[in-house]
Enzyme design. Structure first.
Site, PDB file in Angstrom:
ATOM      1  N   GLN A  92       0.852  -1.204   0.000  1.00  0.00           N
ATOM      2  CA  GLN A  92       0.000   0.000   0.000  1.00  0.00           C
ATOM      3  C   GLN A  92       0.878   1.241   0.000  1.00  0.00           C
ATOM      4  OE1 GLN A  92      -2.760   0.510   3.312  1.00  0.00           O
ATOM      5  NE2 GLN A  92      -3.796   2.195   2.280  1.00  0.00           N
ATOM      6  N   HIS A  98      -8.455   1.936  -1.797  1.00  0.00           N
ATOM      7  CA  HIS A  98      -8.747   1.843  -3.229  1.00  0.00           C
ATOM      8  C   HIS A  98      -8.774   0.384  -3.630  1.00  0.00           C
ATOM      9  CE1 HIS A  98      -4.496   2.580  -2.377  1.00  0.00           C
ATOM     10  NE2 HIS A  98      -4.219   1.744  -3.350  1.00  0.00           N
TER      11      HIS A  98
HETATM   12  P1  DGP Z   1      -1.245   0.905  -3.725  1.00  0.00           P
HETATM   13  O1  DGP Z   1       0.211   0.652  -3.997  1.00  0.00           O
HETATM   14  O2  DGP Z   1      -2.052  -0.372  -3.581  1.00  0.00           O
HETATM   15  O3  DGP Z   1      -1.456   1.867  -2.587  1.00  0.00           O
HETATM   16  O4  DGP Z   1      -1.815   1.583  -5.031  1.00  0.00           O
HETATM   17  C1  DGP Z   1      -1.678   2.941  -5.279  1.00  0.00           C
HETATM   18  C2  DGP Z   1      -1.857   3.124  -6.754  1.00  0.00           C
HETATM   19  O5  DGP Z   1      -2.162   4.484  -6.999  1.00  0.00           O
HETATM   20  C3  DGP Z   1      -0.638   2.796  -7.599  1.00  0.00           C
HETATM   21  O6  DGP Z   1      -0.941   1.694  -8.451  1.00  0.00           O
HETATM   22  C4  DGP Z   1      -0.365   4.031  -8.412  1.00  0.00           C
HETATM   23  C5  DGP Z   1      -1.611   4.843  -8.246  1.00  0.00           C
HETATM   24  N1  DGP Z   1      -1.430   6.287  -8.196  1.00  0.00           N
HETATM   25  C6  DGP Z   1      -0.618   6.964  -7.355  1.00  0.00           C
HETATM   26  N2  DGP Z   1      -0.690   8.292  -7.588  1.00  0.00           N
HETATM   27  C7  DGP Z   1      -1.596   8.436  -8.597  1.00  0.00           C
HETATM   28  C8  DGP Z   1      -2.098   9.572  -9.288  1.00  0.00           C
HETATM   29  O7  DGP Z   1      -1.767  10.731  -9.019  1.00  0.00           O
HETATM   30  N3  DGP Z   1      -2.984   9.338 -10.280  1.00  0.00           N
HETATM   31  C9  DGP Z   1      -3.399   8.076 -10.614  1.00  0.00           C
HETATM   32  N4  DGP Z   1      -4.275   7.963 -11.607  1.00  0.00           N
HETATM   33  N5  DGP Z   1      -2.943   6.979  -9.978  1.00  0.00           N
HETATM   34  C10 DGP Z   1      -2.059   7.160  -8.989  1.00  0.00           C
END
Ligand code: DGP
Length: 112
Positions: A92, A98
Site C-alpha cells: 500500500q 482503493h
Molecule cells: P497501492 O500501492 O495499492 O497503494 O496503489 C496505489 C496506486 O495508486 C498505484 O498503483 C499508483 C496509483 N497512483 C498513485 N498516484 C496516482 C495519481 O496521481 N494518479 C493516478 N491515476 N494513480 C495514482
C-alpha cells in the site's frame, strides 16, 4: 491536508475518470499493471482497509458494485481481479483505500 486521491476527487489533480457517483469515483491507475488497471475509491476518507468501520460497510460494498458496472461498461467478459492492499508489506502506497480493478490479460496466481 488532502491526500492525492482527495485531490483527484476535487479535480485538483487530473485523472482519467471512468465512473463517478455520490459515494465513489473510479479512474485509470497512473502506473498500470495490466492492460486495464482502474482504481475504485470511496469519496469518504478511509486510510487503510484495516480501518474500515462497521458504518463503512455500505460504502465499501458499493465499490464492488462499481466494479461490476465498469466491467459491463468496458465489455470485460473474460474476468478481472479486485485487489485492496493493506499496509507496507502488501504494497500500500496511497493511504486512501482503493480497489484495484485489473483486467485485459491472464493474471497469475499466487500474486507476487
Ligand atoms: P497501492 O500501492 O495499492 O497503494 O496503489 C496505489 C496506486 O495508486 C498505484 O498503483 C499508483 C496509483 N497512483 C498513485 N498516484 C496516482 C495519481 O496521481 N494518479 C493516478 N491515476 N494513480 C495514482
Amino acid at each position: 491536508m488532502k491526500n492525492i486521491f482527495e485531490k483527484i476527487i476535487d479535480r485538483e489533480i487530473p485523472s482519467d475518470i471512468v465512473y463517478e457517483d455520490d459515494i465513489s469515483i473510479a479512474f485509470y491507475d497512473i502506473n498500470p499493471q495490466a492492460p486495464t488497471h482502474i482504481l475504485i475509491i470511496p469519496k469518504k476518507r478511509i486510510t487503510r482497509p484495516e480501518l474500515i468501520d462497521k458504518i463503512d460497510e455500505e460504502v465499501v460494498g458499493h465499490l464492488f458494485t462499481v466494479a461490476r458496472i465498469i466491467a459491463n461498461k468496458l465489455n470485460i467478459s473474460k474476468g478481472y481481479r479486485l485487489v485492496m492492499n493493506n499496509g507496507e508489506d502488501a504494497g500500500q502506497s496511497v493511504f486512501h483505500i482503493h480497489l484495484h480493478f485489473l483486467a485485459g490479460r491472464k493474471l497469475s496466481w499466487p500474486p507476487g
